[in-house]
Design a protein around this motif. Structure first.
Motif, PDB file in Angstrom:
ATOM      1  N   LEU A 231      -8.263 -43.037 -33.617  1.00 26.22           N
ATOM      2  CA  LEU A 231      -7.411 -42.029 -34.237  1.00 26.22           C
ATOM      3  C   LEU A 231      -6.555 -42.685 -35.305  1.00 26.22           C
ATOM      4  N   SER A 232      -6.437 -42.021 -36.445  1.00 25.49           N
ATOM      5  CA  SER A 232      -5.605 -42.502 -37.549  1.00 25.49           C
ATOM      6  C   SER A 232      -4.656 -41.390 -37.971  1.00 25.49           C
ATOM      7  N   ILE A 233      -3.375 -41.738 -38.088  1.00 24.36           N
ATOM      8  CA  ILE A 233      -2.393 -40.787 -38.600  1.00 24.36           C
ATOM      9  C   ILE A 233      -1.684 -41.420 -39.795  1.00 24.36           C
ATOM     10  N   ALA A 234      -1.351 -40.607 -40.778  1.00 24.02           N
ATOM     11  CA  ALA A 234      -0.675 -41.100 -41.974  1.00 24.02           C
ATOM     12  C   ALA A 234       0.827 -41.191 -41.713  1.00 24.02           C
TER      13      ALA A 234
ATOM     14  N   HIS B 291      -3.071 -36.785 -27.954  1.00 30.50           N
ATOM     15  CA  HIS B 291      -4.028 -37.876 -28.162  1.00 30.50           C
ATOM     16  C   HIS B 291      -3.390 -39.097 -27.507  1.00 30.50           C
ATOM     17  N   GLU B 292      -3.834 -39.409 -26.289  1.00 30.45           N
ATOM     18  CA  GLU B 292      -3.167 -40.443 -25.503  1.00 30.45           C
ATOM     19  C   GLU B 292      -3.968 -41.744 -25.481  1.00 30.45           C
ATOM     20  N   PHE B 293      -3.257 -42.834 -25.733  1.00 31.46           N
ATOM     21  CA  PHE B 293      -3.843 -44.177 -25.704  1.00 31.46           C
ATOM     22  C   PHE B 293      -2.973 -45.040 -24.808  1.00 31.46           C
TER      23      PHE B 293
ATOM     24  N   GLU C 243      -8.013 -39.181 -41.341  1.00 33.28           N
ATOM     25  CA  GLU C 243      -6.623 -38.819 -41.039  1.00 33.28           C
ATOM     26  C   GLU C 243      -6.565 -37.585 -40.146  1.00 33.28           C
ATOM     27  N   ARG C 244      -5.928 -37.736 -38.993  1.00 35.99           N
ATOM     28  CA  ARG C 244      -5.790 -36.628 -38.044  1.00 35.99           C
ATOM     29  C   ARG C 244      -4.621 -35.729 -38.447  1.00 35.99           C
TER      30      ARG C 244
END
Length: 182
Positions: A38-41, A6-8, A90-91
């Protein structure tokens, strides 16, 4: 096993924020470029360490003779972002993280990987694509990185107050202090 990246690159927004009351907050690193969100914990400690390491990296770059990358010493006002998190889905929950520097683009590079759980993987899951791994890759310019670090440290510091005697967080319903032994 393929890795889904997942590139930003030069994201519109990159922030750490929380959901929940102090003492029960969940930390998220959220990145947006256009409609891609995108959200990651993360753990609180991961968030704090990431922000501190970004600040350290930027401070080291400032010390390079002539500051060739125009690294700001403080957060540029136009980059301050105090808005709430956007819709959180959450991804993955973050395990390992890496921080880097790309001198060719003058960008701070953050890589985040999910917690590896061996019991979630078996040979048949590879056929379904379930066995694929993921990675978040964020590249942000120095001003954005400085603003990201500042906000992250503010979010981390907005939790429960620390006990002045033992240093552990104090709950609203009370605190049993355990003094360190002398």
């Amino acid at each position: 096993m393929p890795t889904r990246v997942h590139e930003f690159d030069w994201p519109d927004r990159a922030v750490v924020g929380t959901i929940g009351p102090p003492g029960a907050r969940t930390f998220y690193l959220q990145v947006r470029s256009g409609k891609q969100l995108l959200s990651i914990a993360l753990e609180k400690q991961q968030s704090a360490l990431l922000a501190e390491m970004i600040d350290d990296l930027l401070d080291q770059l400032i010390a390079v003779e002539g500051n060739p990358f125009s690294v700001p010493t403080s957060t540029p006002v136009e980059l301050v972002d105090n808005d709430q998190l956007e819709a959180v889905a959450e991804r993955f929950r973050t395990g390992a993280m890496r921080l880097g520097w790309d001198p060719t683009t003058a960008q701070v590079v953050i890589e985040a990987y999910p917690i590896a759980d061996a019991e979630d993987y078996d040979e048949s899951s590879e056929e379904d694509g379930v066995g694929e791994t993921e990675k978040l890759l964020v590249r942000m310019p120095v001003g954005t990185a400085r603003a990201f670090a500042k906000r992250t440290l503010e979010v981390v510091g907005a939790g429960r107050p620390a006990c002045p005697l033992c240093g552990y967080p104090m709950d609203a319903d009370g605190h049993t202090c355990t003094l360190p032994e002398a």
